[in-house]
Enzyme design. Structure first.
Site, PDB file in Angstrom:
ATOM      1  N   TYR A  13      97.897 -13.130  97.296  1.00 39.58           N
ATOM      2  CA  TYR A  13      97.120 -12.098  96.621  1.00 39.58           C
ATOM      3  C   TYR A  13      96.694 -11.061  97.648  1.00 39.58           C
ATOM      4  CZ  TYR A  13      96.598 -15.511  92.817  1.00 39.58           C
ATOM      5  OH  TYR A  13      96.824 -16.414  91.813  1.00 39.58           O
ATOM      6  N   HIS A  33      96.898 -10.091  89.833  1.00 43.35           N
ATOM      7  CA  HIS A  33      97.728 -11.280  89.889  1.00 43.35           C
ATOM      8  C   HIS A  33      98.462 -11.334  91.221  1.00 43.35           C
ATOM      9  CE1 HIS A  33      97.074 -12.392  85.706  1.00 43.35           C
ATOM     10  NE2 HIS A  33      97.242 -11.118  85.378  1.00 43.35           N
ATOM     11  N   LYS A  85     106.595 -11.774  89.862  1.00 43.24           N
ATOM     12  CA  LYS A  85     106.324 -12.142  91.240  1.00 43.24           C
ATOM     13  C   LYS A  85     107.623 -12.111  92.035  1.00 43.24           C
ATOM     14  CE  LYS A  85     102.659 -15.255  89.752  1.00 43.24           C
ATOM     15  NZ  LYS A  85     101.699 -14.179  89.634  1.00 43.24           N
TER      16      LYS A  85
END
Length: 397
Positions: free
Chosen positions: A296, A304, A351
């Protein structure tokens, strides 16, 4: 831990007050704070002279080592709040991330006086969806049975309808009265003179991984870890050997003690954890997304995780891997199907997958004496490989 990222289509001012409040609460990225008590004018003058009179504020926290769960438990609520709000260390054992069990219980108890709590509403919706599917399946089965009976008696072929006035839909279906009665919630009244907050005991503790605990104890010197059996604080040397022995197989009775090895799982994963923490990333466990770590920028309450990290140990000398008694995860070549699965899982939640290769130094190059202290981390190296999923329709340019 956070789920997939959703694109913000409501404009830049959405949730501005909440972001400002989070920035105030989580202003410090680490428990150590550098505070200057002098006014701005004096600080500017000292800066011009190249002087600094900052005071280092280092909170002291205590935790108990739990060998069974390979973690350190922070039972003091004040220490739990400090470690979470200043660096997002640990996880509440009764919460998804932040140790907020007590606050949820208090809010749910207050909400129970006026209506259903959020958990009760969720369970109610799930039960209603399940009942709707059962009622719809029964109605479709009844229509099919009626069409079969007409064919047997009259010889006419009728295609069973999947929609219509006799088939419930999401817009027309309503829970039957018997279902509503079975799902009713009965709230127990409080005793006279007793408040909600008085009798709810906070039974949650903050759970630190071994990497987080060693980082706080060794690098920041703000955590004391206590041996639960002797009820005495462990020294840094004891932590160093204990954390490594925890990650090894239990010793065989009447066998010589296990010696420390360069490919200990704790050393490999801590090298990666320390690498990303030192670069300013907030590192959290990534088990939910089939990876070792999530990175993060500021913390879970702001955005997120942008990157998912898989730790891949690499032996500098292949002979060390053949003679090792430790079976390191991802040390051997993994299948393309595994890589494609992990990459697809993280691509779906926005991601970027990173393979973090931690090079384990060769035994022939490193003396065994260096294993007695954390100085051996200077012999490890970390390099990253970014894995992206190729989508032909989007990457033609």
């Amino acid at each position: 831990m956070a789920g997939g990222r959703h694109r913000n289509t409501t404009g830049p001012h959405k949730g501005g007050a909440r972001r400002a409040e989070n920035s105030r609460i989580y202003a410090h990225p680490l428990p150590i704070i550098f505070h200057n008590p002098f006014p701005n004018g004096v600080r500017s003058l000292l800066g011009l002279l190249g002087l600094s009179l900052n005071e280092v504020v280092n909170p002291h926290c205590e935790g108990y080592l739990d060998v069974a769960t390979k973690s350190v438990w922070i039972t003091d609520p004040r220490s739990s709040k400090v470690l979470w709000k200043k660096g997002f260390f640990g996880k509440g054992d009764l919460s998804r991330s932040e140790p907020s069990w007590l606050a949820r219980q208090i809010n749910d108890r207050k909400a129970g006086r006026t209506g259903l709590t959020s958990e009760q509403l969720r369970e109610k919706r799930r039960a209603e969806r399940k009942q709707f599917k059962l009622d719809r399946a029964q109605a479709i089965a009844a229509t099919a049975a009626e069409a079969e009976a007409i064919f047997e008696t009259e010889g006419r072929i009728i295609v069973p309808a999947l929609s219509g006035p006799d088939i419930p839909s999401g817009a027309t279906w309503k829970p039957p009265p018997a279902f509503e009665a079975s799902r009713s919630v009965v709230e127990l009244p409080l005793q006279m003179g007793q408040e909600d907050d008085d009798y709810i005991e906070d039974i949650e503790h903050l759970q630190l991984t071994l990497c987080e605990a060693f980082f706080l104890a060794w690098n920041l010197d703000c955590l004391t870890i206590i041996d639960p059996h002797a009820d005495e604080p462990l020294t840094l040397e004891q932590l160093w050997t204990t954390f490594q022995h925890i990650n090894l197989a239990p010793p065989i009775p009447n066998s010589p003690p296990l010696r420390l090895q360069l490919d200990n799982p704790f050393l490999v994963h801590y090298a990666a954890y320390h690498h990303y923490r030192s670069l300013g990333w907030v590192v959290k466990n990534g088990l939910k997304f089939c990876v070792d770590y999530l990175l993060y920028k500021r913390g879970p309450v702001f955005t997120h995780a942008e990157f998912a990290v898989v730790v891949c140990p690499v032996y500098e000398d292949p002979a060390d891997q053949e003679n090792s008694t430790v079976n390191l995860q991802n040390a051997s070549a993994f299948a393309w199907s595994w890589l494609g699965t992990v990459n697809r899982v993280n691509s779906q939640v926005m991601k970027t997958l990173i393979l973090s290769y931690v090079t384990i130094p060769s035994r022939s190059r490193v003396s065994s004496d260096i294993m007695t202290s954390p100085a051996c981390f200077s012999k490890y190296s970390v390099r990253e490989v970014v894995v992206r999923r190729f989508i032909p329709a989007r990457m033609r340019d």
